[in-house]
Design a protein around this motif. Structure first.
Motif, PDB file in Angstrom:
ATOM      1  N   UNK A 464     -31.040  24.410 -84.134  1.00 51.82           N
ATOM      2  CA  UNK A 464     -30.440  25.685 -84.853  1.00 51.82           C
ATOM      3  C   UNK A 464     -29.620  24.849 -86.080  1.00 51.82           C
ATOM      4  N   UNK A 465     -30.062  25.389 -87.282  1.00 50.31           N
ATOM      5  CA  UNK A 465     -29.289  24.729 -88.256  1.00 50.31           C
ATOM      6  C   UNK A 465     -27.806  25.532 -88.631  1.00 50.31           C
ATOM      7  N   UNK A 466     -26.513  24.787 -88.869  1.00 52.71           N
ATOM      8  CA  UNK A 466     -25.449  25.354 -88.958  1.00 52.71           C
ATOM      9  C   UNK A 466     -24.350  24.401 -89.979  1.00 52.71           C
ATOM     10  N   UNK A 467     -23.581  25.213 -90.373  1.00 54.60           N
ATOM     11  CA  UNK A 467     -22.392  24.324 -91.194  1.00 54.60           C
ATOM     12  C   UNK A 467     -22.010  23.298 -90.304  1.00 54.60           C
ATOM     13  N   UNK A 468     -21.613  22.267 -91.001  1.00 61.16           N
ATOM     14  CA  UNK A 468     -21.056  20.948 -90.275  1.00 61.16           C
ATOM     15  C   UNK A 468     -19.478  21.313 -89.610  1.00 61.16           C
ATOM     16  N   UNK A 469     -18.875  21.982 -90.159  1.00 66.02           N
ATOM     17  CA  UNK A 469     -17.774  22.341 -89.354  1.00 66.02           C
ATOM     18  C   UNK A 469     -17.985  23.209 -88.193  1.00 66.02           C
ATOM     19  N   UNK A 470     -19.244  23.951 -88.099  1.00 64.68           N
ATOM     20  CA  UNK A 470     -19.637  24.791 -86.955  1.00 64.68           C
ATOM     21  C   UNK A 470     -20.135  23.919 -85.746  1.00 64.68           C
ATOM     22  N   UNK A 471     -20.870  22.723 -86.411  1.00 59.45           N
ATOM     23  CA  UNK A 471     -21.373  21.714 -85.431  1.00 59.45           C
ATOM     24  C   UNK A 471     -20.406  20.896 -84.775  1.00 59.45           C
ATOM     25  N   UNK A 518     -20.562  29.761 -82.283  1.00 54.75           N
ATOM     26  CA  UNK A 518     -19.959  29.247 -83.456  1.00 54.75           C
ATOM     27  C   UNK A 518     -18.942  30.302 -84.194  1.00 54.75           C
ATOM     28  N   UNK A 519     -19.422  31.014 -84.433  1.00 53.48           N
ATOM     29  CA  UNK A 519     -18.539  32.403 -85.013  1.00 53.48           C
ATOM     30  C   UNK A 519     -17.299  32.420 -84.291  1.00 53.48           C
ATOM     31  N   UNK A 520     -17.392  32.520 -82.980  1.00 57.90           N
ATOM     32  CA  UNK A 520     -16.462  32.888 -82.191  1.00 57.90           C
ATOM     33  C   UNK A 520     -15.218  31.813 -82.184  1.00 57.90           C
TER      34      UNK A 520
END
Length: 596
Positions: A464-471, A518-520
């Motif tokens: 799953x691809x995400x923004x670096x801060x989310x990772x 990740x959003x939470x």
């Protein structure tokens, strides 16, 4: 390059005022906090034009001498820091900028008298310039009067809102501070009209109910939880007593009103499987913990805080709220809507309508004769009209209603609502909503025993691809996520590898789940983990696995549902915060038929 110069004192005070006094409510907050810190037992507030024309705060605290008053009007002078340990401050304020900042942008009159003194002293400041001082007659305590706020700073004044909006903000400030100090009496007048009055010495629950919503006395639960030096108290509304906006949530840390993301997220997590996403709990929570465990200096107005152990604080609040709500059992907010109740009122029977009804009773004796218009019908025989609801005739003697809080089932309406007879009235149960809650609680109970922590490995790991801060946030929480069955690994700077998922989510959209987590995490911090995400999943499963509306139930099935509701915590509301049952008291039934 322009020459560096030292700013004049008046401009320095105005710059400070921009941080401390951006609107009347901010000035009022500083003055009331000073009154509380002075040990007052009674505080009176007067406002004019929403605080734009007048802010007056009178207290019966310790008072000040003339020398102390002069010092209080200097910048960075305070009595609230006995030493240099700023991180251990136990008062509401301590920077010493409030009074000089307010005095620099308004006309300020300060009067004070210490206990035992023959008279008090008065100092008057006009937009930063002292214009007078002398003796003053007043009881022990302090009175501060602020007039014409920003009168000589039109650039600031024009950005203020209407007097009505500014008044609403001032009222909110007084309400929050009064809530935090039930031992102190408060009054508030606006344009000569008293709008708030609370007596000192109240219990916390009584003060909260009076200031937030009187219904909390009946539709709320008291919270009192301690874990070592950390304590959580307050009043929380039942999930069925909710609002469409979150402006009825009052949060306090060590007696200070705060608006903190972590605390708001904890409240949302505690009510996660009991409220719809567009509904919000009504509550007032007071968190007390050692001062070294919280930093109150992260915001000039001290409305935001930073905790040393945010995960512990969030878990403590969630568990405290859920424990209190569990103790409420099957309680539900029992306030039937007025329009719904109005539909029960029978239309007056006119003489024109009487013949049509009279044909039903032709030839019957007086008890069944048609009465005059507006009178109540009495003495109907059971066989006169066909019932609108079905009821199964029991072969044995009917079970007494008094033996069960939710009564005994007597029938079913529209194959959706169970009608039960209780000792003190009629109980109407939404069969789908009630069973939905019961199924969810069973699933959660199984999870508490470890059943839901089971993990299922993916045959082919998903990326799953995400923004670096989310990772980064997911990586930090990976070990805790693994405890709930979700195995994640970093896969480059902006992607995560999903190796296993909780057994309860097998076959679901795991990429969407990871994105939601990740959003939470971004919104609420690392303390909001998969356990609460699972609550949402379980709630969906419970909804699909519940008795549907429109299904015919036997009397035995109805009673079995009622008995399980009485044994199940939080059975008074479904997973979306709607009530699962309502009660029509016997007195209300009698009123409908003119017996009261």
């Amino acid at each position: 390059m322009p020459m560096i110069r030292r700013l004049p004192e008046t401009l320095v005070n105005r710059i400070a005022a921009g941080e401390v006094v951006e609107r009347p409510a901010a000035a009022l907050k500083e003055l009331v906090e000073n009154a509380i810190d002075a040990g007052s037992t009674s505080i009176a507030v007067r406002l004019g034009e929403g605080g734009l024309g007048l802010i007056e705060v009178t207290d019966d605290g310790c008072g000040m001498t003339s020398a102390e008053m002069a010092l209080a009007l200097e910048r960075h002078a305070t009595s609230k820091l006995p030493d240099d340990a700023i991180e251990l401050v136990a008062t509401l304020g301590f920077r010493g900028e409030a009074l000089p900042s307010i005095a620099s942008v308004a006309r300020l009159t300060m009067e004070s008298r210490v206990r035992g003194a023959d008279s008090g002293w008065q100092v008057a400041i006009d937009h930063g310039q002292q214009v007078g001082e002398g003796p003053a007659a007043l009881p022990p305590g302090t009175r501060i009067r602020v007039e014409d706020l920003f009168g000589k700073v039109p650039a600031r004044r024009k950005f203020l809102r209407s007097p009505r909006s500014e008044y609403a903000a001032c009222l909110d400030v007084v309400r929050r501070l009064a809530m935090a100090r039930p031992e102190v009496g408060f009054t508030l007048e606006h344009d000569g009209r008293r709008v708030l009055a609370v007596q000192g010495g109240q219990s916390l629950a009584a003060r909260v109910a009076q200031l937030v919503a009187r219904e909390l006395a009946d539709d709320g639960v008291v919270i009192d939880l301690a874990r070592g030096p950390v304590k959580l108290t307050g009043v929380a509304g039942l999930p069925t007593f909710n609002r469409g906006v979150a402006d009825h949530q009052y949060l306090f840390v060590n007696g200070r009103p705060v608006k903190d993301r972590l605390l708001v997220g904890a409240v949302r997590g505690a009510y996660a499987d009991m409220l719809a996403r567009d509904r919000h709990a009504v509550l007032a929570l007071f968190l007390d913990l050692p001062p070294e465990e919280v930093d109150v200096n992260v915001h000039p107005a001290k409305t935001e805080v930073r905790f040393r152990d945010p995960a512990f604080v969030r878990g403590f609040i969630v568990s405290g709220l859920r424990h209190a709500l569990d103790a409420a059992g099957q309680r539900s907010a029992q306030a039937p809507a007025a329009p719904a109740m109005a539909n029960w009122q029978a239309e007056p029977i006119t003489r024109e309508a009487a013949p049509a009804l009279g044909s039903l009773f032709a030839g019957r004796p007086e008890p069944y004769a048609v009465r005059d218009a507006g009178q109540v019908w009495r003495g109907y025989e059971a066989s006169v009209l066909a019932p609108a609801a079905r009821a199964e005739v029991a072969q044995a003697a009917p079970e007494p209603a008094a033996s069960h809080p939710l009564g005994v089932a007597r029938g079913q309406v529209a194959n959706t609502y169970i009608v039960a007879e209780a000792e003190d009235g009629l109980v109407i149960v939404d069969q789908h909503a009630a069973h939905e809650r019961l199924v969810l609680e069973r699933l959660k109970a199984a999870g508490a025993q470890g059943a839901m922590a089971a993990s299922q490995a993916l045959l082919i790991p998903e990326v799953v691809e995400l923004d670096e801060p989310d990772c980064d946030r997911l990586t930090e929480a990976a070990s805790q996520l693994a405890d709930h069955g979700l195995a994640l690994e970093r896969f480059g700077p902006d992607a995560m590898l999903i190796r296993a998922v909780p057994a309860a989510l097998a076959g679901g959209n795991v990429q969407a789940l990871v994105r939601d987590i990740a959003d939470d995490l971004a919104q609420n911090g690392a303390a909001l983990l998969l356990g609460e995400r699972l609550d949402h999943v379980l709630a969906t499963m419970a909804c699909h696995g519940s008795v549907r509306a429109g299904r015919t139930l036997s009397v035995a099935e109805m009673n079995a549902l009622l008995r399980e509701m009485e044994r199940t915590p939080r059975s008074g509301q479904c997973n979306h915060g709607r009530p699962t049952w309502v009660k029509l008291a016997l007195e209300d039934v009698e009123k409908l038929f003119g017996r009261r």
